[in-house]
Design an enzyme around this catalytic site. Structure first.
Site, PDB file in Angstrom:
ATOM      1  N   ASN A   1     -62.167 -16.978 -29.019  1.00 28.80           N
ATOM      2  CA  ASN A   1     -63.258 -17.497 -28.192  1.00 28.80           C
ATOM      3  C   ASN A   1     -62.978 -18.981 -28.005  1.00 28.80           C
ATOM      4  OD1 ASN A   1     -65.622 -18.394 -27.065  1.00 28.80           O
ATOM      5  ND2 ASN A   1     -66.903 -18.025 -28.871  1.00 28.80           N
TER       6      ASN A   1
ATOM      7  N   LYS B   1     -64.336 -21.082 -26.163  1.00 22.77           N
ATOM      8  CA  LYS B   1     -65.519 -21.906 -25.826  1.00 22.77           C
ATOM      9  C   LYS B   1     -65.151 -22.843 -24.664  1.00 22.77           C
ATOM     10  CE  LYS B   1     -67.150 -21.155 -30.450  1.00 22.77           C
ATOM     11  NZ  LYS B   1     -68.001 -21.551 -31.570  1.00 22.77           N
TER      12      LYS B   1
ATOM     13  N   GLU C   1     -71.619 -12.590 -36.478  1.00 22.27           N
ATOM     14  CA  GLU C   1     -71.341 -14.014 -36.618  1.00 22.27           C
ATOM     15  C   GLU C   1     -72.552 -14.717 -37.214  1.00 22.27           C
ATOM     16  OE1 GLU C   1     -67.929 -15.269 -33.728  1.00 22.27           O
ATOM     17  OE2 GLU C   1     -69.869 -15.654 -32.809  1.00 22.27           O
TER      18      GLU C   1
ATOM     19  N   GLY D   1     -68.212 -22.699 -36.749  1.00 22.52           N
ATOM     20  CA  GLY D   1     -67.759 -24.069 -36.547  1.00 22.52           C
ATOM     21  C   GLY D   1     -68.111 -25.013 -37.681  1.00 22.52           C
TER      22      GLY D   1
ATOM     23  N   GLU E   1     -74.425 -19.398 -29.445  1.00 21.74           N
ATOM     24  CA  GLU E   1     -74.568 -20.637 -28.666  1.00 21.74           C
ATOM     25  C   GLU E   1     -75.305 -20.366 -27.353  1.00 21.74           C
ATOM     26  OE1 GLU E   1     -70.424 -21.820 -28.853  1.00 21.74           O
ATOM     27  OE2 GLU E   1     -70.677 -22.185 -30.997  1.00 21.74           O
TER      28      GLU E   1
ATOM     29  N   HIS F   1     -73.478 -14.532 -27.479  1.00 17.98           N
ATOM     30  CA  HIS F   1     -73.011 -15.473 -28.508  1.00 17.98           C
ATOM     31  C   HIS F   1     -74.189 -16.351 -28.953  1.00 17.98           C
ATOM     32  CE1 HIS F   1     -70.947 -18.793 -30.453  1.00 17.98           C
ATOM     33  NE2 HIS F   1     -69.940 -17.953 -30.625  1.00 17.98           N
TER      34      HIS F   1
ATOM     35  N   SER G   1     -65.756 -19.429 -38.723  1.00 15.98           N
ATOM     36  CA  SER G   1     -64.774 -20.168 -39.523  1.00 15.98           C
ATOM     37  C   SER G   1     -63.659 -19.295 -40.085  1.00 15.98           C
ATOM     38  CB  SER G   1     -65.477 -20.968 -40.635  1.00 15.98           C
ATOM     39  OG  SER G   1     -66.376 -21.913 -40.069  1.00 15.98           O
TER      40      SER G   1
END
Ligand code: PGA
Length: 251
Positions: free
Chosen positions: A9, A11, A167, A173, A97, A95, A212
């Protein structure tokens, strides 16, 4: 036997020059991978570039988001059929985010998931709890709610065409990975929850872990019985790291 899937991904990272170098390295290093699948989910403006570099390679590609609508007056949006025009196989849906920063509700995520399935794309449906939710012992109930919204629209027939990525938001991250045992427990919970509705589909469902993942922890995570590969953010931008993670899924 499920085949593991490792998906990058990217991003909102990349440029034509950087992508060219990264995609070429992946194409060469992963040319003869077997018994696993691997893919990169790139920013939509780079789908044409990705398609042209990866066309004859075993690496798949996809997008990170799409519209729930087929076409129309939706300024700035990208439809499933546009992704298909560029050879996409995958699209990340829901996701954290997108949920946190762009207000995507469970219902919007469910509509996007259904639109992806209808178009013949493979949605990578992201689910996961925040740190506060984990500390309040709500991880399972949050994930159940996220899955139920999708099941209400697409049912297990939709799940049969999808990939799920667990996730934990607190691991994305941050450098904090869920321990293999912590992740395995949630993966088993997801599979058991879906097995109540259809044991066969649940058994075949690929459930990735994301948060991560790097070359140093991938093998241990992927050795858990219900962890079928990973959705990789930061480490997918570094060719050697991503290749090593893919190889960890192969062995
Ligand atoms: P990370 O991101 O690997 O950088 O933690 C994972 C993701 O957000 O999909």
């Amino acid at each position: 036997m499920r085949q593991k899937l490792v998906a990058g991904n990217w991003k909102m990272h990349g440029s034509l020059d950087e992508n060219q170098a990264l995609l070429n390295e992946l194409r060469i290093a992963l040319a003869d991978m077997r018994n696993m699948a691997c893919a990169v989910c790139v920013p939509s403006p780079y789908l044409a570039q990705t398609q042209s570099v990866l066309a004859d390679s075993p690496i798949g590609w996809g997008a990170q988001n799409m519209s729930e609508y087929a076409k129309g007056a939706y300024t700035g949006e990208v439809s499933a059929s546009m992704l298909l025009d560029f050879g996409c196989h995958y699209v990340i849906i829901g996701h954290s985010e997108r949920r946190a920063l762009y207000g995507e509700t469970d219902q919007v995520v469910a509509a996007k998931f259904a639109a992806a399935i209808k178009a013949g794309l493979t949605p990578i449906l992201c689910v996961g709890e925040t740190l506060a939710e984990r500390e309040a012992d709500m991880a399972e109930s949050v994930i159940a709610r996220q899955l139920d919204a999708v099941l209400a629209v697409s049912g297990m027939a939709g799940m049969a065409q999808a990939v799920i990525a667990y996730e934990p938001v607190w691991a994305i991250g941050t450098g904090k990975t869920a321990s293999p045992a912590q992740a395995q427990a949630v993966h088993a919970f997801i599979r058991q929850k879906l097995a109540v509705q259809d044991a066969d589909i649940a058994e075949r469902l690929v459930i990735q872990y994301g948060g991560s993942v790097k070359a140093a922890n991938a093998a241990e995570l992927f050795s858990q019985p219900d962890i079928d590969g990973g959705l990789i953010g930061g480490a997918s931008l570094v060719a050697d790291e991503f290749v090593a993670i893919c190889k960890a899924a192969q062995s």
